[in-house]
Scaffold this motif. Structure first.
Motif, short mmCIF file in Angstrom:
data_model
loop_
_atom_site.label_atom_id
_atom_site.label_comp_id
_atom_site.label_asym_id
_atom_site.label_seq_id
_atom_site.Cartn_x
_atom_site.Cartn_y
_atom_site.Cartn_z
N SER A 60 0.70 -1.23 -0.10
CA SER A 60 0.04 -0.17 -0.07
C SER A 60 0.97 1.11 -0.10
N PHE A 61 1.88 1.27 -0.75
CA PHE A 61 2.53 2.59 -1.01
C PHE A 61 1.92 3.86 -1.11
N ALA A 62 0.73 3.50 -1.90
CA ALA A 62 0.07 4.83 -2.14
C ALA A 62 -0.72 5.51 -1.03
N GLN A 63 -0.60 4.78 0.09
CA GLN A 63 -1.50 5.53 1.32
C GLN A 63 -0.27 5.95 2.40
N MET A 64 0.96 5.79 2.15
CA MET A 64 1.81 6.25 2.90
C MET A 64 1.90 7.62 3.42
N PRO A 65 1.88 7.83 4.52
CA PRO A 65 1.70 9.41 5.08
C PRO A 65 2.85 10.22 4.18
N GLY A 66 2.51 11.25 3.42
CA GLY A 66 3.26 12.02 2.77
C GLY A 66 3.70 11.35 1.27
N GLY A 67 3.16 10.24 1.05
CA GLY A 67 3.07 9.95 -0.38
C GLY A 67 4.32 8.81 -0.34
N ASN A 68 4.30 7.72 -1.53
CA ASN A 68 5.42 6.95 -1.67
C ASN A 68 6.80 7.36 -1.71
N PRO A 69 7.65 7.17 -1.00
CA PRO A 69 8.86 7.98 -1.04
C PRO A 69 9.72 6.90 -1.87
N TYR A 70 9.68 6.01 -2.33
CA TYR A 70 10.63 4.97 -2.69
C TYR A 70 11.06 5.30 -4.15
N PRO A 71 10.46 5.58 -5.23
CA PRO A 71 11.03 5.78 -6.31
C PRO A 71 12.05 6.86 -6.73
N ASP A 72 11.70 8.00 -5.72
CA ASP A 72 12.78 9.20 -5.81
C ASP A 72 14.04 8.71 -4.87
N LEU A 73 13.68 7.88 -3.71
CA LEU A 73 14.98 7.45 -3.13
C LEU A 73 15.74 6.48 -3.93
N LEU A 74 15.20 5.63 -4.45
CA LEU A 74 15.94 4.34 -5.18
C LEU A 74 16.77 5.10 -6.33
N ALA A 75 16.14 6.28 -6.85
CA ALA A 75 16.87 6.72 -7.98
C ALA A 75 18.35 7.67 -7.43
N ARG A 76 18.14 8.13 -6.24
CA ARG A 76 19.35 8.87 -5.57
C ARG A 76 20.07 8.33 -4.59
N THR A 77 19.79 7.19 -4.25
CA THR A 77 20.53 6.64 -3.32
C THR A 77 21.28 5.50 -3.67
N PRO A 78 22.78 5.39 -3.27
CA PRO A 78 23.60 4.13 -3.70
C PRO A 78 22.70 2.75 -3.26
N ARG A 79 23.04 1.80 -4.18
CA ARG A 79 22.37 0.58 -4.19
C ARG A 79 22.40 -0.11 -2.71
N ARG A 80 21.60 -0.67 -2.13
CA ARG A 80 21.96 -1.18 -0.83
C ARG A 80 21.61 -2.88 -1.24
N PRO A 81 22.17 -3.56 -0.29
CA PRO A 81 22.42 -4.99 -0.64
C PRO A 81 21.02 -5.78 -0.09
N LEU A 82 19.87 -5.45 -1.11
CA LEU A 82 18.61 -6.06 -0.99
C LEU A 82 18.47 -6.88 -2.13
N ARG A 83 17.23 -7.95 -1.81
CA ARG A 83 16.69 -8.69 -2.73
C ARG A 83 15.19 -8.46 -2.32
N VAL A 84 14.35 -7.93 -3.42
CA VAL A 84 12.95 -7.76 -3.41
C VAL A 84 11.87 -8.43 -4.24
N PHE A 85 10.97 -9.13 -3.47
CA PHE A 85 10.21 -9.72 -4.33
C PHE A 85 8.74 -8.97 -4.18
N LEU A 86 8.21 -8.24 -5.33
CA LEU A 86 7.08 -7.67 -5.44
C LEU A 86 6.02 -8.56 -5.97
N GLN A 87 4.62 -8.23 -5.54
CA GLN A 87 3.63 -8.77 -6.22
C GLN A 87 2.50 -7.66 -6.30
N ALA A 88 1.80 -7.55 -7.56
CA ALA A 88 0.85 -6.42 -7.74
C ALA A 88 -0.18 -6.99 -8.48
#
Length: 286
Positions: free
Chosen positions: A195-223
């Motif tokens: 529910s990124f759409a309802q995070m207070p202040g909006g979804n921060p991740y598209p912007d953060l991911l674009a401007r933050t050095p890559r972190r050692p994560l593995r992410v599975f997403l279902q939509a």
């Protein structure tokens, strides 16, 4: 797979669970320990239940990998859509994932009914406060208050490559945020219909991911194609999940996205859980 045309209206789309989501012959059932967490430092005035599910193992087990499941009982319930304990038993027995303990954490409930509510009303849930926030309170709560309940009783690996968080809807937000803010501890995130759409202040991740050095994560997403607001210009659950997936891919993350045709239901995520855990918890070969 036999062809089945999609419904043209908004009729529910229901996926069938595979064999790893039901008890399998010859697979011993693990043990589940239920614990009460009656107060919280991170969330004062809340209480909750925590279940620790330990798959069966011949002989002394190795230090376990850990997968935390938000919305604990919803994800553990053997008659529900997700059936996390059954899935872990089957995958561990087959050797598809390393020996992994499941930690199923309910969202908190506040003591007593809401102001003005009937005296016999259920205590108000604290779920959205905990899961939708973009801060480190929830992951700190997991690390400082929940995980000690596990590590005091069971041998758990210290390797963050083998620690993950799973959740759906707002629980998917919490899973992603926990891994994002503390990749020193959690490096696997499994997020269903977040529910990124309802995070207070909006979804921060598209912007953060674009401007933050890559972190050692593995992410599975279902939509879900018919998730909440799927054809709306704002507060569109589908669009926000696609934006996060695209930003992860563009930033070079180890990411997998599965898009289904259902709405805001745990059904598809539950059906996908076995493969999601195989993918997220896989061990890289030299």
């Amino acid at each position: 797979m036999p062809y089945r045309p999609l419904p043209l209206d908004d009729a529910p789309v229901v996926y069938a669970h595979g064999p790893d989501s039901s008890p399998r012959p010859g697979v011993p059932a693990g043990t589940t320990l239920e614990l009460a967490l009656d107060d919280s430092t991170a969330y004062p005035g809340t209480s909750r239940r925590v279940w620790v599910h330990v798959p069966a193992h011949d002989g002394p087990p190795p230090p376990a990998a850990v997968m935390v499941f938000n919305d604990g009982w919803w994800y553990l319930d053997p008659d529900g859509e997700v059936r996390g304990g059954i899935v872990l038993d089957n995958l561990v027995h087959a050797g598809d994932v390393p020996f992994t303990i499941g930690v199923f954490v309910d969202p908190g409930v506040r003591s007593g009914p809401s102001t003005g509510a009937p005296a016999d009303a259920a205590p108000p849930r604290h779920r959205n406060v905990e899961y939708d926030a973009f801060d480190d309170r929830y992951v700190t709560f997991l690390l400082d208050e929940v995980m000690p309940l596990v590590t005091q009783r069971f041998a758990v690996t210290d390797d963050p490559e083998r620690w993950g968080v799973c959740g759906g809807s707002s629980g998917g937000n919490a899973a992603f945020t926990a891994a994002w803010l503390r990749p020193d501890r959690f490096r696997r995130a499994v997020c269903f219909l977040s529910s990124f759409a309802q995070m207070p202040g909006g979804n921060p991740y598209p912007d953060l991911l674009a401007r933050t050095p890559r972190r050692p994560l593995r992410v599975f997403l279902q939509a879900g194609h018919r998730d909440l607001g799927w054809n709306a210009p704002v507060r569109n659950w589908l669009a926000e999940n696609l934006r996060v997936a695209a930003a992860l891919a563009e930033a070079g993350y180890d990411v997998r996205l599965v898009v289904g045709d259902g709405g805001h239901s745990p059904n598809h995520g539950g059906v996908l859980l076995p493969d999601a855990l195989r993918w997220a918890l896989r061990e890289e070969r030299a």
